[in-house]
Design a protein around this motif. Structure first.
Motif, PDB file in Angstrom:
ATOM      1  N   CYS A   1       0.805  -1.223   0.000  1.00 58.68           N
ATOM      2  CA  CYS A   1       0.000   0.000   0.000  1.00 58.68           C
ATOM      3  C   CYS A   1       0.839   1.275   0.000  1.00 58.68           C
ATOM      4  O   CYS A   1       0.311   2.362  -0.274  1.00 58.68           O
ATOM      5  N   ILE A   2       2.159   1.168   0.275  1.00 61.17           N
ATOM      6  CA  ILE A   2       2.988   2.381   0.320  1.00 61.17           C
ATOM      7  C   ILE A   2       4.280   2.271  -0.485  1.00 61.17           C
ATOM      8  O   ILE A   2       4.921   3.291  -0.754  1.00 61.17           O
ATOM      9  N   ASP A   3       4.675   1.077  -0.862  1.00 62.72           N
ATOM     10  CA  ASP A   3       5.980   0.863  -1.496  1.00 62.72           C
ATOM     11  C   ASP A   3       5.905   1.083  -3.007  1.00 62.72           C
ATOM     12  O   ASP A   3       5.434   0.219  -3.757  1.00 62.72           O
ATOM     13  N   GLU A   4       6.383   2.227  -3.447  1.00 66.19           N
ATOM     14  CA  GLU A   4       6.325   2.577  -4.872  1.00 66.19           C
ATOM     15  C   GLU A   4       7.270   1.735  -5.730  1.00 66.19           C
ATOM     16  O   GLU A   4       7.167   1.740  -6.952  1.00 66.19           O
ATOM     17  N   LYS A   5       8.186   1.016  -5.104  1.00 68.81           N
ATOM     18  CA  LYS A   5       9.159   0.223  -5.870  1.00 68.81           C
ATOM     19  C   LYS A   5       8.570  -1.098  -6.350  1.00 68.81           C
ATOM     20  O   LYS A   5       9.169  -1.760  -7.200  1.00 68.81           O
TER      21      LYS A   5
ATOM     22  N   ARG B 228       2.335  -3.098  -7.302  1.00 66.22           N
ATOM     23  CA  ARG B 228       1.584  -1.896  -6.952  1.00 66.22           C
ATOM     24  C   ARG B 228       1.161  -1.148  -8.220  1.00 66.22           C
ATOM     25  O   ARG B 228      -0.003  -0.742  -8.361  1.00 66.22           O
ATOM     26  N   HIS B 229       2.088  -0.993  -9.144  1.00 70.06           N
ATOM     27  CA  HIS B 229       1.783  -0.272 -10.377  1.00 70.06           C
ATOM     28  C   HIS B 229       0.827  -1.062 -11.259  1.00 70.06           C
ATOM     29  O   HIS B 229      -0.001  -0.481 -11.967  1.00 70.06           O
TER      30      HIS B 229
ATOM     31  N   GLN C 116      -2.592  -0.438  -9.767  1.00 65.12           N
ATOM     32  CA  GLN C 116      -3.027   0.932 -10.040  1.00 65.12           C
ATOM     33  C   GLN C 116      -3.509   1.100 -11.474  1.00 65.12           C
ATOM     34  O   GLN C 116      -4.331   1.977 -11.757  1.00 65.12           O
TER      35      GLN C 116
ATOM     36  N   LEU D 193      -5.670   0.353  -4.383  1.00 67.90           N
ATOM     37  CA  LEU D 193      -4.885   0.622  -5.587  1.00 67.90           C
ATOM     38  C   LEU D 193      -5.721   0.464  -6.855  1.00 67.90           C
ATOM     39  O   LEU D 193      -5.569   1.227  -7.806  1.00 67.90           O
TER      40      LEU D 193
END
Length: 276
Positions: free
Chosen positions: A14-18, A22-23, A26, A122
């Motif tokens: 929920c917070i780790d852009e790496k 996550r992408h 999204q 996300l």
């Protein structure tokens, strides 16, 4: 509508852009996996275990459950106040009971655990789609959860299941992908009251047969898969896949829609099951 198995991995998704996963989540809505935005969502999460199948019946907004410990403080401030989906929850209960699940309970207080709200935050950040959850029973097996999903296959809402696969080795993840995409069916041949189990490429000549298709390898992964026990010491995060598979109906088409890893051992393999 298709069903999905979405691996959420660690709560830090929920917070780790790496994290590539996550992408991926999204961009889920923009990838065209669904022809239209779902009216409501049923989530089966590995983070809700009960002795009997249970649906959360929430008439207002779902609470956000922060059921993880020792993570950055910012994660405990995140909220996902999606509306409850009481009609979907009660329809799910009805379908389960019609299919032979004699006891299906209602929970009118429980919100969304992080297995539900982390990926949904996300995928649908507006939190405006009604959501309900269905619990898993870890004292049961994969076939039980497949049948649970199959009981709900008439639902027209999106049936999203979550669970991080924790592969001890790439071998398990590869086995799962091959089993799902190749559809390792078992065909039951009944002839003169004799039942035989053959693989789907076999031939039976001059006999009357009945075909019953199922993902037997996946349903019995603990016996069929390499490193099954090391990969999933507990079945809670794998059973949602069985529910998603069953909910897609007979002979669904499996498609891997994402694959990435984190920490060298956490798989974010996610699958789409297309209905006939």
């Amino acid at each position: 509508m298709d069903t999905f198995f979405i691996s959420h991995g660690a709560p830090t998704l929920c917070i780790d852009e790496k994290l590539p996963a996550r992408h991926f989540l999204q961009s889920f809505e923009g990838k065209g996996f669904l022809h239209e935005k779902p009216k409501s969502i049923l989530v089966i999460s590995g983070h809700w275990e009960t002795s009997e199948p249970t649906v959360n019946v929430i008439t207002g907004l779902n609470d956000t459950i922060h059921d993880f410990y020792g993570f950055p403080k910012i994660m405990y401030k995140l909220q996902y106040p999606a509306p409850g989906a009481p009609e979907l929850a009660m329809r799910t209960k009805e379908l389960l009971m019609e299919s032979g699940f004699k006891c299906v309970k209602e929970d009118k207080a429980r919100g969304l655990d992080h297995g539900a709200w982390v990926p949904l935050m996300l995928m649908y950040p507006q939190a405006n789609i009604p959501v309900c959850q269905l619990s898993v029973q870890t004292d049961k097996d994969g076939t039980y959860h497949y049948n649970m999903g199959n009981a709900t296959h008439n639902l027209r809402e999106i049936d999203m299941n979550d669970g991080p696969a924790f592969p001890w080795a790439v071998a398990f993840d590869t086995w799962l992908k091959e089993s799902l995409l190749n559809g390792r069916y078992v065909i039951t041949v009944i002839h003169n009251n004799i039942t035989l189990h053959i693989d789907f490429t076999s031939m039976c000549i001059n006999c009357e047969i009945q075909f019953f298709h199922s993902y037997e390898d996946v349903n019995h992964y603990e016996k069929k898969a390499p490193y099954a026990k090391k990969t999933h010491p507990w079945p809670d995060h794998f059973y949602p896949l069985h529910v998603a598979l069953g909910a897609a109906g007979e002979k669904p088409k499996a498609e891997q829609i994402h694959q990435s890893w984190s920490y060298g051992s956490i798989s974010y393999a996610s699958y789409r099951f297309s209905t006939n």
